[in-house]
Design a protein around this motif. Sequence first.
Motif, PDB file in Angstrom:
ATOM      1  N   ARG A 101       0.602  -1.520   0.219  1.00 48.81           N
ATOM      2  CA  ARG A 101       0.328  -0.278  -0.236  1.00 48.81           C
ATOM      3  C   ARG A 101       0.432   1.111   0.091  1.00 48.81           C
ATOM      4  O   ARG A 101       2.003   1.333   0.468  1.00 48.81           O
ATOM      5  CB  ARG A 101      -0.774   0.349   1.065  1.00 48.81           C
ATOM      6  CG  ARG A 101      -1.437  -0.985   1.439  1.00 48.81           C
ATOM      7  CD  ARG A 101      -2.714  -1.007   2.198  1.00 48.81           C
ATOM      8  NE  ARG A 101      -3.669  -2.198   2.149  1.00 48.81           N
ATOM      9  CZ  ARG A 101      -4.881  -2.637   1.866  1.00 48.81           C
ATOM     10  NH1 ARG A 101      -5.445  -1.149   1.551  1.00 48.81           N
ATOM     11  NH2 ARG A 101      -5.483  -3.503   2.002  1.00 48.81           N
ATOM     12  N   ILE A 102       0.445   2.228  -0.464  1.00 40.71           N
ATOM     13  CA  ILE A 102       1.136   3.170  -0.347  1.00 40.71           C
ATOM     14  C   ILE A 102       1.166   4.256   0.535  1.00 40.71           C
ATOM     15  O   ILE A 102      -0.810   4.282   0.812  1.00 40.71           O
ATOM     16  CB  ILE A 102       0.281   4.283  -1.406  1.00 40.71           C
ATOM     17  CG1 ILE A 102       0.913   3.935  -3.088  1.00 40.71           C
ATOM     18  CG2 ILE A 102       1.399   5.995  -1.486  1.00 40.71           C
ATOM     19  CD1 ILE A 102       0.564   4.600  -4.275  1.00 40.71           C
ATOM     20  N   PRO A 103       1.748   4.423   1.245  1.00 37.65           N
ATOM     21  CA  PRO A 103       1.445   5.109   2.065  1.00 37.65           C
ATOM     22  C   PRO A 103       0.893   6.585   2.348  1.00 37.65           C
ATOM     23  O   PRO A 103       0.805   7.252   1.150  1.00 37.65           O
ATOM     24  CB  PRO A 103       2.727   5.848   3.254  1.00 37.65           C
ATOM     25  CG  PRO A 103       3.547   4.866   2.772  1.00 37.65           C
ATOM     26  CD  PRO A 103       3.289   4.566   1.000  1.00 37.65           C
ATOM     27  N   LYS A 104      -0.379   7.559   3.564  1.00 34.52           N
ATOM     28  CA  LYS A 104      -0.869   8.483   2.881  1.00 34.52           C
ATOM     29  C   LYS A 104       0.159  10.132   3.161  1.00 34.52           C
ATOM     30  O   LYS A 104      -0.174  10.245   2.454  1.00 34.52           O
ATOM     31  CB  LYS A 104      -2.126   8.651   4.262  1.00 34.52           C
ATOM     32  CG  LYS A 104      -2.868   7.362   4.312  1.00 34.52           C
ATOM     33  CD  LYS A 104      -3.823   7.650   4.979  1.00 34.52           C
ATOM     34  CE  LYS A 104      -5.263   6.468   5.234  1.00 34.52           C
ATOM     35  NZ  LYS A 104      -6.165   6.798   5.853  1.00 34.52           N
ATOM     36  N   SER A 105       1.417   9.142   3.937  1.00 27.67           N
ATOM     37  CA  SER A 105       2.129  10.731   4.054  1.00 27.67           C
ATOM     38  C   SER A 105       2.642  10.794   2.297  1.00 27.67           C
ATOM     39  O   SER A 105       3.535  11.419   2.376  1.00 27.67           O
ATOM     40  CB  SER A 105       3.481  10.607   4.571  1.00 27.67           C
ATOM     41  OG  SER A 105       4.176   9.332   4.846  1.00 27.67           O
ATOM     42  N   PHE A 106       2.707   9.321   1.204  1.00 28.48           N
ATOM     43  CA  PHE A 106       3.441  10.380  -0.073  1.00 28.48           C
ATOM     44  C   PHE A 106       2.445  10.933  -0.562  1.00 28.48           C
ATOM     45  O   PHE A 106       1.767  11.590  -1.450  1.00 28.48           O
ATOM     46  CB  PHE A 106       2.911   8.525  -0.469  1.00 28.48           C
ATOM     47  CG  PHE A 106       3.588   8.785  -2.176  1.00 28.48           C
ATOM     48  CD1 PHE A 106       4.859   8.124  -2.258  1.00 28.48           C
ATOM     49  CD2 PHE A 106       2.535   8.922  -3.473  1.00 28.48           C
ATOM     50  CE1 PHE A 106       5.789   8.478  -3.452  1.00 28.48           C
ATOM     51  CE2 PHE A 106       3.330   8.809  -4.593  1.00 28.48           C
ATOM     52  CZ  PHE A 106       4.551   8.568  -4.783  1.00 28.48           C
ATOM     53  N   LYS A 107       3.273  12.066  -1.366  1.00 27.56           N
ATOM     54  CA  LYS A 107       3.581  13.205  -2.200  1.00 27.56           C
ATOM     55  C   LYS A 107       4.023  12.680  -3.413  1.00 27.56           C
ATOM     56  O   LYS A 107       5.034  12.712  -3.914  1.00 27.56           O
ATOM     57  CB  LYS A 107       3.976  14.607  -1.211  1.00 27.56           C
ATOM     58  CG  LYS A 107       3.398  14.824   0.171  1.00 27.56           C
ATOM     59  CD  LYS A 107       2.794  15.803  -0.014  1.00 27.56           C
ATOM     60  CE  LYS A 107       1.610  15.774   1.495  1.00 27.56           C
ATOM     61  NZ  LYS A 107       0.670  16.795   1.185  1.00 27.56           N
TER      62      LYS A 107
END
Length: 73
Positions: free
Chosen positions: A58-64
């Motif tokens: 899963r892509i972390p929510k903090s990923f920009k």
Amino acid sequence: MNTADLIYQEAKTLPEHLGAEVLDFIGYLRTRHPTPPEPVDQAAKLAELEDFFSHYPRIPKSFKFQREGANER
């Protein structure tokens, strides 16, 4: 006897070329009046999707996402 049985009994007595015409007409009716799809069990579908995607990270929510960095070579 239901409608399908009555249609079958009548179609059995027709010559082959007229039976083909009846079959063609049934196809026309299906395109003219499509039957709605079966209702989907949403909980089962969601469980199936979660099971399928559980193997992928899963892509972390903090990923920009940064477009400039993505296009660098």
